[in-house]
Scaffold this motif. Structure first.
Motif, short mmCIF file in Angstrom:
data_model
loop_
_atom_site.label_atom_id
_atom_site.label_comp_id
_atom_site.label_asym_id
_atom_site.label_seq_id
_atom_site.Cartn_x
_atom_site.Cartn_y
_atom_site.Cartn_z
N UNK A 172 1.01 -1.31 -0.10
CA UNK A 172 0.02 0.14 -0.03
C UNK A 172 0.84 1.06 0.05
N UNK A 173 0.80 2.05 -1.00
CA UNK A 173 1.34 3.27 -0.95
C UNK A 173 0.64 4.35 -0.66
N UNK A 174 0.73 5.09 0.60
CA UNK A 174 -0.04 5.89 1.31
C UNK A 174 0.14 7.24 0.78
N UNK A 175 -0.64 8.34 0.54
CA UNK A 175 -0.47 9.81 0.45
C UNK A 175 -0.29 10.20 -0.89
N UNK A 176 -0.32 9.31 -1.86
CA UNK A 176 -0.15 9.84 -3.43
C UNK A 176 -1.25 10.85 -3.68
N UNK A 177 -0.58 12.00 -4.34
CA UNK A 177 -1.55 12.92 -4.48
C UNK A 177 -2.12 12.92 -5.71
N UNK A 178 -3.26 13.31 -6.14
CA UNK A 178 -3.84 13.31 -7.60
C UNK A 178 -3.29 14.33 -8.21
N UNK A 179 -2.92 14.11 -9.55
CA UNK A 179 -2.33 15.24 -10.53
C UNK A 179 -3.41 15.80 -11.35
N UNK A 180 -3.11 17.05 -11.82
CA UNK A 180 -4.02 17.65 -12.64
C UNK A 180 -4.21 17.09 -13.81
N UNK A 181 -5.43 16.28 -13.69
CA UNK A 181 -5.84 15.39 -14.98
C UNK A 181 -7.21 15.41 -14.99
N UNK A 182 -7.76 15.17 -16.15
CA UNK A 182 -9.49 15.03 -16.42
C UNK A 182 -10.10 13.95 -16.14
N UNK A 183 -9.15 12.71 -16.08
CA UNK A 183 -9.91 11.55 -15.90
C UNK A 183 -9.30 10.63 -15.18
N UNK A 184 -10.14 9.51 -14.53
CA UNK A 184 -9.63 8.59 -13.93
C UNK A 184 -8.44 7.76 -14.59
N UNK A 185 -8.89 7.77 -15.60
CA UNK A 185 -8.01 6.71 -16.74
C UNK A 185 -6.56 7.32 -16.84
N UNK A 186 -6.24 9.12 -16.87
CA UNK A 186 -5.11 9.53 -17.03
C UNK A 186 -4.66 9.38 -15.55
N UNK A 187 -5.24 9.58 -14.53
CA UNK A 187 -4.75 9.52 -13.08
C UNK A 187 -4.20 8.13 -12.94
N UNK A 188 -4.74 6.91 -13.46
CA UNK A 188 -4.58 5.62 -13.54
C UNK A 188 -2.95 5.40 -14.16
N UNK A 189 -2.70 6.09 -15.11
CA UNK A 189 -1.68 5.96 -16.06
C UNK A 189 -0.34 6.61 -15.34
N UNK A 190 -0.86 7.92 -14.66
CA UNK A 190 0.34 8.63 -13.74
C UNK A 190 0.72 7.82 -12.66
N UNK A 191 -0.44 7.29 -11.92
CA UNK A 191 -0.14 6.42 -10.81
C UNK A 191 0.88 5.30 -11.24
N UNK A 192 0.46 4.58 -12.29
CA UNK A 192 1.12 3.50 -12.62
C UNK A 192 2.74 3.73 -12.84
N UNK A 193 2.97 5.02 -13.43
CA UNK A 193 4.38 5.40 -13.70
C UNK A 193 5.05 5.47 -12.37
N UNK A 194 4.37 6.29 -11.45
CA UNK A 194 5.05 6.61 -9.97
C UNK A 194 5.28 5.25 -9.38
#
Length: 117
Positions: free
Chosen positions: A63-85
């Protein structure tokens, strides 16, 4: 006279078989009463087995706690950024390249740059 003695022999055999059947019925009845079938006990055992199975499936979770949401327009874009991190973290720390990822909580585009729940 042979027919009469044959009938008597058959009757004796039938009586012996009936006695054996009665003994077997008594044995079965006694055995069943000594080994009660407790459905609650069986359900409890099944729950324990399910719990062990769930723990086995989750033993490698991270579990990675405290990851901030980036300035994106969709959950799909957020998922992609999360996957990179996550990929950067796992490869750097544990040399793991294969994993599955999901974010807990709902994506909220109005809540960018806030801590994810």
């Amino acid at each position: 006279m042979e027919l009469g003695s044959d009938l008597n022999a058959l009757k004796s055999a039938i009586v012996l078989l009936q006695d054996e059947i009665n003994v077997l019925k008594t044995t079965i009845s006694t055995t069943q009463s000594k080994a009660p079938r407790d459905d609650n006990s069986l359900l409890g055992t099944e729950k324990v087995i399910q719990e062990i199975s769930e723990r086995e499936k989750r033993k490698s979770n991270i579990v990675i706690y405290g990851c901030k949401e980036d300035k994106v327009n969709s959950s799909k874009d957020q998922h992609s950024l999360d996957a990179d991190k996550v990929s950067q973290i796992l490869i750097t720390l544990l040399n793991i390249a294969e994993y599955s990822l999901f974010r807990l909580g709902k994506f909220d585009s109005t809540n960018v740059n806030a801590v994810a729940h």
